[in-house]
Design a protein around this motif. Sequence first.
Motif, PDB file in Angstrom:
ATOM      1  N   ARG A  79       0.818  -1.222   0.000  1.00 18.06           N
ATOM      2  CA  ARG A  79       0.000   0.000   0.000  1.00 18.06           C
ATOM      3  C   ARG A  79       0.849   1.268   0.000  1.00 18.06           C
ATOM      4  O   ARG A  79       0.427   2.308   0.489  1.00 18.06           O
ATOM      5  CB  ARG A  79      -0.934   0.000   1.210  1.00 18.06           C
ATOM      6  N   GLY A  80       2.031   1.178  -0.573  1.00 16.86           N
ATOM      7  CA  GLY A  80       2.900   2.346  -0.626  1.00 16.86           C
ATOM      8  C   GLY A  80       4.179   2.111   0.157  1.00 16.86           C
ATOM      9  O   GLY A  80       4.547   0.976   0.465  1.00 16.86           O
ATOM     10  N   PHE A  81       4.844   3.175   0.506  1.00 14.52           N
ATOM     11  CA  PHE A  81       6.110   3.073   1.218  1.00 14.52           C
ATOM     12  C   PHE A  81       5.880   2.788   2.697  1.00 14.52           C
ATOM     13  O   PHE A  81       4.929   3.291   3.300  1.00 14.52           O
ATOM     14  CB  PHE A  81       6.918   4.361   1.053  1.00 14.52           C
ATOM     15  N   ARG A  82       6.767   2.001   3.261  1.00 18.45           N
ATOM     16  CA  ARG A  82       6.735   1.663   4.668  1.00 18.45           C
ATOM     17  C   ARG A  82       8.025   2.137   5.322  1.00 18.45           C
ATOM     18  O   ARG A  82       9.119   1.962   4.776  1.00 18.45           O
ATOM     19  CB  ARG A  82       6.581   0.157   4.886  1.00 18.45           C
ATOM     20  N   ALA A  83       7.901   2.728   6.500  1.00 14.91           N
ATOM     21  CA  ALA A  83       9.088   3.153   7.240  1.00 14.91           C
ATOM     22  C   ALA A  83       9.770   1.938   7.859  1.00 14.91           C
ATOM     23  O   ALA A  83       9.109   1.063   8.428  1.00 14.91           O
ATOM     24  CB  ALA A  83       8.695   4.148   8.328  1.00 14.91           C
ATOM     25  N   LEU A  98      21.692  -1.535   4.775  1.00 11.74           N
ATOM     26  CA  LEU A  98      21.055  -2.064   5.982  1.00 11.74           C
ATOM     27  C   LEU A  98      19.688  -1.409   6.091  1.00 11.74           C
ATOM     28  O   LEU A  98      19.555  -0.198   5.889  1.00 11.74           O
ATOM     29  CB  LEU A  98      21.876  -1.773   7.241  1.00 11.74           C
ATOM     30  N   GLY A  99      18.681  -2.225   6.414  1.00  9.80           N
ATOM     31  CA  GLY A  99      17.341  -1.673   6.496  1.00  9.80           C
ATOM     32  C   GLY A  99      16.943  -1.021   5.180  1.00  9.80           C
ATOM     33  O   GLY A  99      17.081  -1.608   4.106  1.00  9.80           O
ATOM     34  N   GLY A 100      16.480   0.222   5.244  1.00  9.78           N
ATOM     35  CA  GLY A 100      16.082   0.937   4.037  1.00  9.78           C
ATOM     36  C   GLY A 100      17.178   1.801   3.450  1.00  9.78           C
ATOM     37  O   GLY A 100      16.920   2.598   2.544  1.00  9.78           O
ATOM     38  N   TYR A 101      18.409   1.653   3.932  1.00 12.09           N
ATOM     39  CA  TYR A 101      19.517   2.494   3.455  1.00 12.09           C
ATOM     40  C   TYR A 101      20.372   1.745   2.440  1.00 12.09           C
ATOM     41  O   TYR A 101      20.632   0.552   2.584  1.00 12.09           O
ATOM     42  CB  TYR A 101      20.404   2.927   4.624  1.00 12.09           C
ATOM     43  N   ARG A 102      20.819   2.474   1.429  1.00 10.59           N
ATOM     44  CA  ARG A 102      21.730   1.955   0.432  1.00 10.59           C
ATOM     45  C   ARG A 102      22.783   3.024   0.142  1.00 10.59           C
ATOM     46  O   ARG A 102      22.485   4.228   0.160  1.00 10.59           O
ATOM     47  CB  ARG A 102      20.999   1.590  -0.869  1.00 10.59           C
TER      48      ARG A 102
END
Length: 529
Positions: free
Chosen positions: A297-301, A379-383
Amino acid sequence: MIAFVWDSMGATVVIQVLECAVDRRDLEGAGIGWPEFLCIMTGTFTVDGGQVRRMIMKDFKSGYLLPFALLSALLTMGACESTSNEPKSSQVDSIFSSWDSTDSPGCALLILRDGQVLYEKGYGMADLEHGIPIGPDTVFYTGSVSKQFVAMSLLLLEEQGRLSLDDDMRTYLPEFPDYGEVITLQHLVYHTSGIRDYLELWLMSGRNYLDEIPEMAAYEIIRRQKQLNVPPGERHLYSNSCYFLIPLIVERVTGQTFNQFAEENIFQPLGMKDSHFHDDNGHIIPDRAFGYEKGERGFRALHMRFDLVGSGGLYSTVRDLARWDANFDDNRLGKGSPELIEKAHVAGVLNSGEELSYAFALVNGSYRGLRTVSHGGSLGGYRAYFLRFPEQRFSVIILANLGDIEPGKLAHQVADLYLSDLYSEELPGEDQPSGEATGSTEAPVVADLAQFEGAYFSDELETRYWLEANEGSLQLRIGWNAVVDLSPVARDRFKGSWFEIGFLRDPSGRVSSLVVDSGRVKGLRFERQ
């Protein structure tokens, strides 16, 4: 190209517009105010798209101020258009157009040549909840790009005579298990120690490494391992444990926290004012980008409380990493010797004599005939991706806050815009199907899944796995995590989402234990209970 002569109070100031060059930090670093510039008797300004990018000072005989309005008028003249063959900003922007909006996470980009900023820009949002856009000063978690700073810390301590890279790591961590073979500091640097990866161990124990992991808990799970993946020096097998252990060694040698050592010996000398190793997840980071992933449903934190340093932990900006990049060409760390930088690029060598591409967390490689030095991070949402073409003195730095962004691919696309005339090799094409049969890919059928059911315990992880047959499928449950379906790949061997399980039998033929293999953990044994 134009020349403009301004005569005031008997002093003549010559301004010559040439090709593209640096950023405003060079002006500020020289004590030149913005938006007014110190005029000198002979000065060279360069512009790109109407923006002043560099000032080369040749003579300080005159100290008159050139009004910003006059300079602005000059730069808006049609004669100021760059005549170079550099790509237009719109060509660069098109690479990042998918994220260049106010409703998407994205990335920060910085491009350098000869130590000067060619282009910098933010695409997308650092914080979707508060509507904060990404810019060149946005702070990102850099993942394994952190490792080159960790490796540099060992080189600095060696330069100071406080350790040797040939030292046994147990000299500094005597409580570490003795596996019967010496593991040196070099083995840690080159990922040739054989030590199992603590992040995979943590995940295999049923816990999420994005949560807070106490440093001692991470250290203990490494120390509980009864064996290595491979003997030291036999193989390059990437392990985050290696770079988790290095800061522990630095702290014991120096008596400082690793963040303090890095601040005093790396960040301050290079002016990296927005960088730190994040060893306290309660520490407030101004201008931080938050990590995201795509959901149904879109972006998730992706909320992250991870605050271990070494394998990662560096928060930084593209501008600060540009300062780090410049140091490879003009070293200002330690004694300031070029030998320190040369050593950072020395690749590891296996026991067999095979030379690796991996140096001090810098990967020596090539791209279309040009030599490259690079490293990525995630890591996680970071690139993150740090790419250098040292012989061309050209670099691309990308920091992103969305999990499906591929910064390495994007960095090479940017390089293509600037360096294609220098390429001597084409990109390799995709392999075409030969039309020949390659054998059956059907999974083997296991008639009696019940023989594998039961509880299995690992004292190395202090974790229990539950296996049960359900509607013709073997399923694995670890704690309260979602059930994992296992697919048979061979007799007594099954594949999960990111690992494989092999079952062992006793002399009577009964399943007695299982062994888990993943990319960075080999031969982890669970006994049937």
